[in-house]
Design an enzyme around this catalytic site. Sequence first.
Site, mmCIF file in Angstrom:
data_model
loop_
_atom_site.group_PDB
_atom_site.id
_atom_site.type_symbol
_atom_site.label_atom_id
_atom_site.label_comp_id
_atom_site.label_asym_id
_atom_site.label_seq_id
_atom_site.Cartn_x
_atom_site.Cartn_y
_atom_site.Cartn_z
ATOM 1 N N LYS A 32 0.779 -1.300 -0.004
ATOM 2 C CA LYS A 32 0.028 0.143 0.038
ATOM 3 C C LYS A 32 0.836 1.124 -0.085
ATOM 4 O O LYS A 32 0.421 2.391 -0.378
ATOM 5 C CB LYS A 32 -1.004 -0.053 1.231
ATOM 6 C CG LYS A 32 -1.738 -1.288 1.505
ATOM 7 C CD LYS A 32 -2.465 -0.988 2.770
ATOM 8 C CE LYS A 32 -2.748 -2.656 3.323
ATOM 9 N NZ LYS A 32 -3.189 -2.681 4.619
ATOM 10 N N GLY A 33 2.041 0.965 0.393
ATOM 11 C CA GLY A 33 3.077 2.093 0.615
ATOM 12 C C GLY A 33 3.110 3.195 -0.683
ATOM 13 O O GLY A 33 3.308 4.405 -0.405
ATOM 14 N N ASP A 75 7.461 2.889 -2.523
ATOM 15 C CA ASP A 75 7.528 4.139 -1.366
ATOM 16 C C ASP A 75 9.055 4.422 -1.055
ATOM 17 O O ASP A 75 9.680 5.152 -0.767
ATOM 18 C CB ASP A 75 6.673 3.685 -0.408
ATOM 19 C CG ASP A 75 6.879 2.255 0.206
ATOM 20 O OD1 ASP A 75 7.456 1.654 -0.439
ATOM 21 O OD2 ASP A 75 6.042 1.957 1.061
ATOM 22 N N ASP A 100 14.434 -0.846 0.977
ATOM 23 C CA ASP A 100 15.317 -1.124 2.132
ATOM 24 C C ASP A 100 16.429 -1.819 1.938
ATOM 25 O O ASP A 100 17.420 -1.937 1.603
ATOM 26 C CB ASP A 100 14.214 -1.326 3.390
ATOM 27 C CG ASP A 100 14.956 -1.573 4.529
ATOM 28 O OD1 ASP A 100 16.354 -1.433 4.978
ATOM 29 O OD2 ASP A 100 14.387 -1.951 5.568
ATOM 30 N N LYS A 144 17.061 3.361 1.201
ATOM 31 C CA LYS A 144 18.003 3.189 2.579
ATOM 32 C C LYS A 144 19.516 2.645 2.098
ATOM 33 O O LYS A 144 19.462 1.949 0.822
ATOM 34 C CB LYS A 144 17.459 2.464 3.447
ATOM 35 C CG LYS A 144 16.164 3.032 4.273
ATOM 36 C CD LYS A 144 15.751 2.119 5.491
ATOM 37 C CE LYS A 144 14.405 2.712 6.180
ATOM 38 N NZ LYS A 144 14.309 1.724 7.096
ATOM 39 N N PHE A 201 13.869 3.878 10.644
ATOM 40 C CA PHE A 201 12.606 3.556 10.415
ATOM 41 C C PHE A 201 11.840 4.886 10.208
ATOM 42 O O PHE A 201 11.813 5.454 11.166
ATOM 43 C CB PHE A 201 12.054 2.592 11.179
ATOM 44 C CG PHE A 201 10.711 2.139 10.779
ATOM 45 C CD1 PHE A 201 10.812 0.902 9.948
ATOM 46 C CD2 PHE A 201 9.235 2.528 11.196
ATOM 47 C CE1 PHE A 201 9.617 0.254 9.454
ATOM 48 C CE2 PHE A 201 8.332 2.104 10.994
ATOM 49 C CZ PHE A 201 8.254 1.075 9.853
ATOM 50 N N VAL A 202 11.057 4.830 9.006
ATOM 51 C CA VAL A 202 10.423 6.216 8.756
ATOM 52 C C VAL A 202 8.910 5.846 8.542
ATOM 53 O O VAL A 202 8.507 4.734 8.111
ATOM 54 C CB VAL A 202 11.044 6.978 7.396
ATOM 55 C CG1 VAL A 202 12.432 7.367 7.787
ATOM 56 C CG2 VAL A 202 11.193 6.027 6.336
ATOM 57 N N ASP A 240 3.896 3.147 6.742
ATOM 58 C CA ASP A 240 3.156 3.078 7.953
ATOM 59 C C ASP A 240 3.921 2.419 8.978
ATOM 60 O O ASP A 240 5.110 1.795 8.843
ATOM 61 C CB ASP A 240 2.047 2.116 7.579
ATOM 62 C CG ASP A 240 2.563 0.498 7.351
ATOM 63 O OD1 ASP A 240 3.397 0.313 6.599
ATOM 64 O OD2 ASP A 240 2.298 -0.364 8.500
ATOM 65 N N ARG A 254 0.377 6.646 7.532
ATOM 66 C CA ARG A 254 0.447 6.619 5.754
ATOM 67 C C ARG A 254 -0.103 7.864 5.569
ATOM 68 O O ARG A 254 0.708 8.375 4.475
ATOM 69 C CB ARG A 254 -0.490 5.662 5.429
ATOM 70 C CG ARG A 254 0.168 4.090 5.699
ATOM 71 C CD ARG A 254 -0.605 2.986 4.550
ATOM 72 N NE ARG A 254 -0.342 1.869 4.888
ATOM 73 C CZ ARG A 254 0.433 0.827 4.657
ATOM 74 N NH1 ARG A 254 1.449 1.419 4.036
ATOM 75 N NH2 ARG A 254 0.508 -0.357 5.179
HETATM 76 P P1 IMP Z 1 12.765 -4.398 1.311
HETATM 77 O O1 IMP Z 1 12.278 -5.610 0.404
HETATM 78 O O2 IMP Z 1 13.443 -4.662 2.466
HETATM 79 O O3 IMP Z 1 13.257 -3.365 0.482
HETATM 80 O O4 IMP Z 1 11.469 -3.675 1.816
HETATM 81 C C1 IMP Z 1 10.621 -3.047 1.073
HETATM 82 C C2 IMP Z 1 9.410 -2.701 1.975
HETATM 83 O O5 IMP Z 1 9.537 -2.601 3.166
HETATM 84 C C3 IMP Z 1 8.759 -1.209 1.668
HETATM 85 O O6 IMP Z 1 7.953 -1.122 0.562
HETATM 86 C C4 IMP Z 1 7.864 -0.924 2.806
HETATM 87 O O7 IMP Z 1 6.818 -1.327 2.886
HETATM 88 C C5 IMP Z 1 8.842 -1.543 4.216
HETATM 89 N N1 IMP Z 1 9.690 -0.673 4.489
HETATM 90 C C6 IMP Z 1 10.964 -0.681 4.699
HETATM 91 N N2 IMP Z 1 11.465 0.318 5.570
HETATM 92 C C7 IMP Z 1 10.559 0.821 5.823
HETATM 93 C C8 IMP Z 1 10.395 2.098 6.799
HETATM 94 O O8 IMP Z 1 11.488 2.530 7.184
HETATM 95 N N3 IMP Z 1 9.216 2.449 7.231
HETATM 96 C C9 IMP Z 1 8.001 1.683 6.700
HETATM 97 N N4 IMP Z 1 8.277 0.843 5.989
HETATM 98 C C10 IMP Z 1 9.394 0.184 5.437
HETATM 99 MG MG MG Z 2 5.894 -0.695 0.069
#
Ligand code: IMP
Ligand code: MG
Length: 184
Positions: A47-48, A104, A107, A135, A156-157, A163, A169
């Site tokens: 949803k982000g 969004d 990470d 990140k 963490f943002v 969210d 959100r």
């Molecule tokens: P990744 O697979 O680790 O890159 O994670 C991506 C997803 O993790 C994003 O689309 C977010 O939904 C969630 N996420 C990662 N970091 C944050 C954060 O700092 N705040 C909120 N959601 C996060």
């Molecule tokens: Mg996301």
Amino acid sequence: MDAHDMGADLEKVLITQQQLNERLTQMAGEIDRDYAGRDILMVGVLKGAVMVMADLARLVHTPLQMDWMAVSSYGKSTKSSGVVRILKDLDTDVAGRDVLIVEDIIDSGLTLAWLQSNLLERGAASVRIATALRKPDALKVDVTVDYVGFDIPNEFVIGYGLDYAEKYRNLPFVGTLAPHVYSN
Ligand code: IMP
Ligand code: MG
């Protein structure tokens, strides 16, 4: 929702609404230049990505269609599980399409690496990636992110689509939470 509504739950504002808007306008310009003469299939990751998708799509002049995917989320935790599961698939056939994934935040980059190869397997002509935030860990993953709004520290943002336990959100800016929120 604004900073006032957050009260003591807000630690600090990291990126203001105006900074987001200015950067997204620049990114839309880059996208228009890169996709000149083509059609874009924008794929938002629910949803982000709702906020960045809505804003970016309105700033781009190139013809585009919008579709959505939902993949496994973090749930209530603030750490990546690394597990990717399709919760909602696309309505659109991506074969031959120039796909622009809109995220969004990146990470670990695990979600994105999986998504990009999944869409290429389905025959997409190209799969590029646009993200509002990135990140530091994302740089370790072997995925090219074509359009990055802001590189942020490893914190963490919340806000602008992001969210914590499904809250915040609808904040128009990106911020961090006060530590007491996590210990509740
Ligand atoms: P990744 O697979 O680790 O890159 O994670 C991506 C997803 O993790 C994003 O689309 C977010 O939904 C969630 N996420 C990662 N970091 C944050 C954060 O700092 N705040 C909120 N959601 C996060
Ligand atoms: Mg996301």
